[in-house]
Design an enzyme around this catalytic site. Structure first.
Site, PDB file in Angstrom:
ATOM      1  N   CYS A 148      44.444  36.657  45.326  1.00 46.63           N
ATOM      2  CA  CYS A 148      43.854  37.998  45.311  1.00 46.63           C
ATOM      3  C   CYS A 148      44.979  39.017  45.151  1.00 46.63           C
ATOM      4  O   CYS A 148      45.877  39.085  45.995  1.00 46.63           O
ATOM      5  CB  CYS A 148      43.124  38.228  46.635  1.00 46.63           C
ATOM      6  SG  CYS A 148      42.470  39.901  46.807  1.00 46.63           S
ATOM      7  N   CYS A 155      43.208  41.224  38.560  1.00 49.49           N
ATOM      8  CA  CYS A 155      42.255  40.897  39.628  1.00 49.49           C
ATOM      9  C   CYS A 155      41.725  39.522  39.281  1.00 49.49           C
ATOM     10  O   CYS A 155      41.332  39.272  38.137  1.00 49.49           O
ATOM     11  CB  CYS A 155      41.113  41.915  39.662  1.00 49.49           C
ATOM     12  SG  CYS A 155      39.745  41.426  40.745  1.00 49.49           S
TER      13      CYS A 155
END
Ligand code: DGL
Length: 267
Positions: free
Chosen positions: A79, A192
Protein backbone atom coordinates in the site's frame (compact mmCIF):
# COMPACT_ATOMS: atom_id res chain seq x y z
CA UNK A 1 17.48 -32.14 16.70
CA UNK A 2 17.16 -32.05 12.89
CA UNK A 3 15.92 -28.77 11.41
CA UNK A 4 12.60 -29.02 9.58
CA UNK A 5 13.76 -28.09 6.08
CA UNK A 6 10.30 -28.69 4.66
CA UNK A 7 8.80 -25.71 6.50
CA UNK A 8 7.75 -22.99 4.07
CA UNK A 9 8.55 -19.38 4.89
CA UNK A 10 5.52 -17.29 5.84
CA UNK A 11 4.91 -14.04 3.96
CA UNK A 12 2.35 -11.55 5.29
CA UNK A 13 0.96 -9.18 2.64
CA UNK A 14 -0.88 -6.18 4.04
CA UNK A 15 -3.03 -3.52 2.37
CA UNK A 16 -5.93 -1.27 3.25
CA UNK A 17 -8.06 -3.46 1.02
CA UNK A 18 -7.90 -5.49 -2.19
CA UNK A 19 -5.24 -3.50 -4.05
CA UNK A 20 -2.44 -5.45 -2.44
CA UNK A 21 -3.61 -8.45 -4.45
CA UNK A 22 -1.78 -6.91 -7.43
CA UNK A 23 1.44 -7.19 -5.40
CA UNK A 24 0.52 -10.51 -3.79
CA UNK A 25 0.07 -12.25 -7.18
CA UNK A 26 3.60 -11.24 -8.19
CA UNK A 27 5.16 -12.29 -4.87
CA UNK A 28 3.42 -15.67 -5.20
CA UNK A 29 5.08 -16.11 -8.60
CA UNK A 30 8.48 -15.24 -7.12
CA UNK A 31 8.13 -17.52 -4.08
CA UNK A 32 5.37 -20.07 -4.83
CA UNK A 33 6.42 -22.34 -1.97
CA UNK A 34 5.68 -19.74 0.72
CA UNK A 35 2.75 -19.75 3.13
CA UNK A 36 0.89 -16.52 2.42
CA UNK A 37 -1.36 -14.56 4.75
CA UNK A 38 -3.10 -11.65 3.03
CA UNK A 39 -4.66 -9.07 5.34
CA UNK A 40 -7.03 -6.38 4.05
CA UNK A 41 -7.71 -3.63 6.57
CA UNK A 42 -11.29 -3.24 5.40
CA UNK A 43 -12.27 -1.85 8.81
CA UNK A 44 -10.22 1.29 8.02
CA UNK A 45 -10.51 1.44 4.20
CA UNK A 46 -9.85 3.71 2.33
CA UNK A 47 -6.55 4.92 3.79
CA UNK A 48 -6.53 7.78 1.26
CA UNK A 49 -9.27 9.44 3.30
CA UNK A 50 -7.39 9.38 6.62
CA UNK A 51 -4.87 11.85 8.05
CA UNK A 52 -1.20 10.93 8.31
CA UNK A 53 -1.44 10.74 12.11
CA UNK A 54 -4.46 8.45 11.93
CA UNK A 55 -2.75 6.07 9.48
CA UNK A 56 0.38 5.83 11.63
CA UNK A 57 -1.70 5.25 14.76
CA UNK A 58 -3.66 2.54 12.95
CA UNK A 59 -1.00 0.67 10.99
CA UNK A 60 1.97 0.45 13.37
CA UNK A 61 0.18 -1.39 16.21
CA UNK A 62 -2.01 -3.41 13.82
CA UNK A 63 1.03 -4.76 11.96
CA UNK A 64 2.54 -5.61 15.35
CA UNK A 65 -0.55 -7.65 16.22
CA UNK A 66 -0.39 -9.42 12.87
CA UNK A 67 3.28 -10.26 13.37
CA UNK A 68 2.47 -11.69 16.81
CA UNK A 69 -0.42 -13.73 15.39
CA UNK A 70 1.23 -15.10 12.23
CA UNK A 71 5.00 -15.03 12.91
CA UNK A 72 5.86 -14.07 9.32
CA UNK A 73 9.40 -14.29 7.92
CA UNK A 74 8.67 -11.23 5.76
CA UNK A 75 6.02 -8.51 5.74
CA UNK A 76 5.05 -6.77 2.48
CA UNK A 77 3.22 -3.49 2.96
CA UNK A 78 1.38 -3.51 -0.36
CA UNK A 79 0.00 0.00 0.00
CA UNK A 80 1.56 3.27 -1.12
CA UNK A 81 -0.64 5.38 1.14
CA UNK A 82 0.77 3.55 4.17
CA UNK A 83 4.32 2.83 2.94
CA UNK A 84 5.06 6.50 2.18
CA UNK A 85 4.46 7.10 5.88
CA UNK A 86 5.15 4.16 8.15
CA UNK A 87 8.11 2.11 6.92
CA UNK A 88 10.70 3.71 9.22
CA UNK A 89 8.43 3.28 12.24
CA UNK A 90 7.67 -0.34 11.38
CA UNK A 91 11.35 -1.15 10.96
CA UNK A 92 12.18 0.54 14.25
CA UNK A 93 9.40 -1.27 16.10
CA UNK A 94 9.69 -4.85 14.78
CA UNK A 95 12.55 -7.21 13.90
CA UNK A 96 11.02 -8.91 10.85
CA UNK A 97 12.17 -7.73 7.39
CA UNK A 98 9.75 -5.41 5.58
CA UNK A 99 9.22 -4.51 1.94
CA UNK A 100 7.20 -1.37 1.23
CA UNK A 101 5.46 -0.11 -1.89
CA UNK A 102 6.30 3.45 -2.92
CA UNK A 103 5.69 5.37 -6.17
CA UNK A 104 8.00 4.08 -8.95
CA UNK A 105 9.12 7.59 -9.91
CA UNK A 106 12.76 6.74 -10.54
CA UNK A 107 12.22 3.99 -13.16
CA UNK A 108 9.36 5.93 -14.75
CA UNK A 109 11.47 9.06 -15.23
CA UNK A 110 14.41 7.00 -16.45
CA UNK A 111 12.19 5.39 -19.10
CA UNK A 112 10.17 8.40 -20.27
CA UNK A 113 11.12 9.62 -23.75
CA UNK A 114 8.86 12.68 -23.76
CA UNK A 115 10.19 13.65 -20.29
CA UNK A 116 6.59 14.09 -19.13
CA UNK A 117 5.51 11.68 -16.41
CA UNK A 118 2.36 11.54 -14.27
CA UNK A 119 2.00 9.91 -10.86
CA UNK A 120 -1.50 8.60 -10.15
CA UNK A 121 -2.10 7.82 -6.48
CA UNK A 122 -4.43 8.50 -3.60
CA UNK A 123 -4.69 12.07 -2.40
CA UNK A 124 -2.66 11.03 0.64
CA UNK A 125 0.19 9.55 -1.40
CA UNK A 126 0.58 12.56 -3.70
CA UNK A 127 0.58 14.93 -0.69
CA UNK A 128 3.31 13.05 1.15
CA UNK A 129 6.68 14.64 1.74
CA UNK A 130 8.15 11.21 0.87
CA UNK A 131 6.67 11.37 -2.64
CA UNK A 132 7.84 14.95 -3.15
CA UNK A 133 11.32 13.81 -2.09
CA UNK A 134 11.31 11.05 -4.73
CA UNK A 135 10.53 13.66 -7.37
CA UNK A 136 13.28 15.98 -6.11
CA UNK A 137 15.81 13.15 -6.11
CA UNK A 138 14.80 11.10 -9.15
CA UNK A 139 12.84 13.18 -11.68
CA UNK A 140 16.03 13.42 -13.77
CA UNK A 141 14.78 16.56 -15.48
CA UNK A 142 11.31 15.17 -16.23
CA UNK A 143 8.21 17.25 -15.77
CA UNK A 144 6.25 15.28 -13.15
CA UNK A 145 2.51 15.80 -12.63
CA UNK A 146 0.99 14.53 -9.38
CA UNK A 147 -2.60 13.33 -9.71
CA UNK A 148 -4.42 12.53 -6.46
CA UNK A 149 -7.61 10.54 -6.85
CA UNK A 150 -10.24 10.46 -4.13
CA UNK A 151 -12.28 7.55 -5.41
CA UNK A 152 -10.33 5.35 -7.76
CA UNK A 153 -9.35 2.79 -5.09
CA UNK A 154 -13.00 2.36 -4.12
CA UNK A 155 -14.02 2.11 -7.79
CA UNK A 156 -11.34 -0.56 -8.29
CA UNK A 157 -12.69 -2.57 -5.33
CA UNK A 158 -16.24 -2.31 -6.64
CA UNK A 159 -15.17 -3.43 -10.12
CA UNK A 160 -13.17 -6.30 -8.61
CA UNK A 161 -16.32 -7.50 -6.85
CA UNK A 162 -18.15 -7.48 -10.18
CA UNK A 163 -20.06 -4.19 -9.81
CA UNK A 164 -20.62 -2.23 -13.02
CA UNK A 165 -18.46 0.91 -13.04
CA UNK A 166 -19.14 3.43 -15.79
CA UNK A 167 -16.34 4.18 -18.25
CA UNK A 168 -16.97 7.90 -17.67
CA UNK A 169 -16.20 7.58 -13.94
CA UNK A 170 -12.85 5.91 -14.60
CA UNK A 171 -11.99 8.22 -17.51
CA UNK A 172 -12.61 11.28 -15.33
CA UNK A 173 -10.19 10.00 -12.67
CA UNK A 174 -7.33 9.29 -15.08
CA UNK A 175 -7.85 12.33 -17.37
CA UNK A 176 -5.60 14.73 -15.37
CA UNK A 177 -2.66 12.38 -16.00
CA UNK A 178 -2.66 13.23 -19.70
CA UNK A 179 -0.86 16.48 -20.37
CA UNK A 180 -0.37 17.61 -23.95
CA UNK A 181 1.97 20.45 -24.80
CA UNK A 182 5.12 20.61 -26.80
CA UNK A 183 5.52 17.02 -25.69
CA UNK A 184 2.84 14.87 -24.13
CA UNK A 185 2.78 12.45 -21.19
CA UNK A 186 4.16 9.06 -22.17
CA UNK A 187 4.48 7.39 -18.74
CA UNK A 188 2.04 7.05 -15.83
CA UNK A 189 3.13 5.64 -12.46
CA UNK A 190 0.46 3.50 -10.83
CA UNK A 191 1.14 4.77 -7.30
CA UNK A 192 -1.71 2.90 -5.65
CA UNK A 193 -1.81 -0.87 -5.60
CA UNK A 194 -5.52 -0.87 -6.37
CA UNK A 195 -5.06 0.68 -9.80
CA UNK A 196 -3.54 -2.27 -11.67
CA UNK A 197 -6.85 -4.05 -10.95
CA UNK A 198 -8.29 -1.62 -13.54
CA UNK A 199 -5.38 -1.84 -15.98
CA UNK A 200 -7.39 -3.00 -18.97
CA UNK A 201 -9.97 -0.26 -18.45
CA UNK A 202 -7.24 2.39 -18.09
CA UNK A 203 -5.58 1.28 -21.33
CA UNK A 204 -8.90 1.31 -23.17
CA UNK A 205 -9.97 4.71 -21.83
CA UNK A 206 -6.62 6.53 -22.14
CA UNK A 207 -6.75 9.43 -24.63
CA UNK A 208 -3.47 8.13 -26.07
CA UNK A 209 -1.23 5.14 -25.30
CA UNK A 210 1.22 5.50 -22.41
CA UNK A 211 3.45 3.16 -20.40
CA UNK A 212 1.76 2.33 -17.10
CA UNK A 213 4.37 1.58 -14.43
CA UNK A 214 3.29 -1.08 -11.95
CA UNK A 215 5.93 -1.67 -9.25
CA UNK A 216 4.63 -5.12 -8.28
CA UNK A 217 7.24 -7.21 -10.17
CA UNK A 218 10.07 -5.18 -8.57
CA UNK A 219 8.51 -5.60 -5.12
CA UNK A 220 8.27 -9.34 -5.73
CA UNK A 221 11.95 -9.50 -6.70
CA UNK A 222 12.95 -7.58 -3.58
CA UNK A 223 10.76 -9.84 -1.42
CA UNK A 224 12.30 -12.99 -2.87
CA UNK A 225 15.79 -11.54 -2.36
CA UNK A 226 15.20 -10.82 1.31
CA UNK A 227 14.20 -14.40 2.08
CA UNK A 228 16.52 -16.08 -0.42
CA UNK A 229 18.36 -17.87 2.40
CA UNK A 230 15.19 -19.48 3.77
CA UNK A 231 14.70 -23.07 2.63
CA UNK A 232 12.03 -23.83 0.07
CA UNK A 233 9.07 -25.69 1.46
CA UNK A 234 8.11 -28.99 -0.18
CA UNK A 235 4.52 -27.97 -0.89
CA UNK A 236 2.85 -24.58 -0.87
CA UNK A 237 0.45 -24.37 2.08
CA UNK A 238 -2.97 -22.86 1.31
CA UNK A 239 -2.89 -19.07 1.26
CA UNK A 240 -5.16 -17.28 3.71
CA UNK A 241 -7.23 -14.15 3.18
CA UNK A 242 -8.26 -12.15 6.24
CA UNK A 243 -10.36 -9.03 6.75
CA UNK A 244 -9.62 -6.87 9.81
CA UNK A 245 -13.36 -6.37 10.27
CA UNK A 246 -13.45 -10.06 11.16
CA UNK A 247 -16.18 -10.57 8.57
CA UNK A 248 -16.20 -13.46 6.12
CA UNK A 249 -15.92 -12.19 2.53
CA UNK A 250 -19.38 -11.54 1.06
CA UNK A 251 -20.30 -13.94 -1.78
CA UNK A 252 -19.33 -11.61 -4.67
CA UNK A 253 -15.94 -10.92 -3.09
CA UNK A 254 -15.38 -14.58 -2.24
CA UNK A 255 -15.98 -15.53 -5.88
CA UNK A 256 -13.56 -12.85 -7.11
CA UNK A 257 -10.91 -14.12 -4.69
CA UNK A 258 -10.98 -17.73 -5.89
CA UNK A 259 -8.24 -17.22 -8.53
CA UNK A 260 -5.98 -15.87 -5.77
CA UNK A 261 -6.81 -18.14 -2.83
CA UNK A 262 -8.60 -21.17 -4.26
CA UNK A 263 -12.10 -22.45 -3.61
CA UNK A 264 -11.66 -22.55 0.20
CA UNK A 265 -12.07 -18.78 0.44
CA UNK A 266 -15.56 -19.05 -1.03
CA UNK A 267 -16.61 -21.87 1.32
N1 DGL B 1 -3.91 0.43 -1.99
C1 DGL B 1 -3.60 1.67 -1.38
C2 DGL B 1 -2.35 2.29 -2.01
O1 DGL B 1 -1.53 1.63 -2.62
C3 DGL B 1 -4.61 2.75 -1.18
C4 DGL B 1 -6.06 2.64 -1.20
C5 DGL B 1 -6.72 3.37 -0.03
O2 DGL B 1 -7.02 4.58 -0.15
O3 DGL B 1 -6.91 2.71 0.98
O4 DGL B 1 -2.13 3.46 -1.87
Amino acid sequence: MIADVSRSPTILVFDSGLGGLTVYREVVKARPDAAFVYVADDAFFPYGHHSEAAIIARVVPLVGELIAAHAPDLVVIACNTASTLVMAELRAAYQVPFVGTVPAIKPACAASKSRRVSVLGTRGTVRREYTRGLIRDFAQGCDVTLVGSADLASLAEAAFKGEAIADADIAAEIAPCFIAGETRTDTVVLACTHYPLLMERFAALAPWPVDWIDPAPAIARRSADLIRALPRGRAAPAARFLLTSGAAPAPALARALVPYFGEAVAA
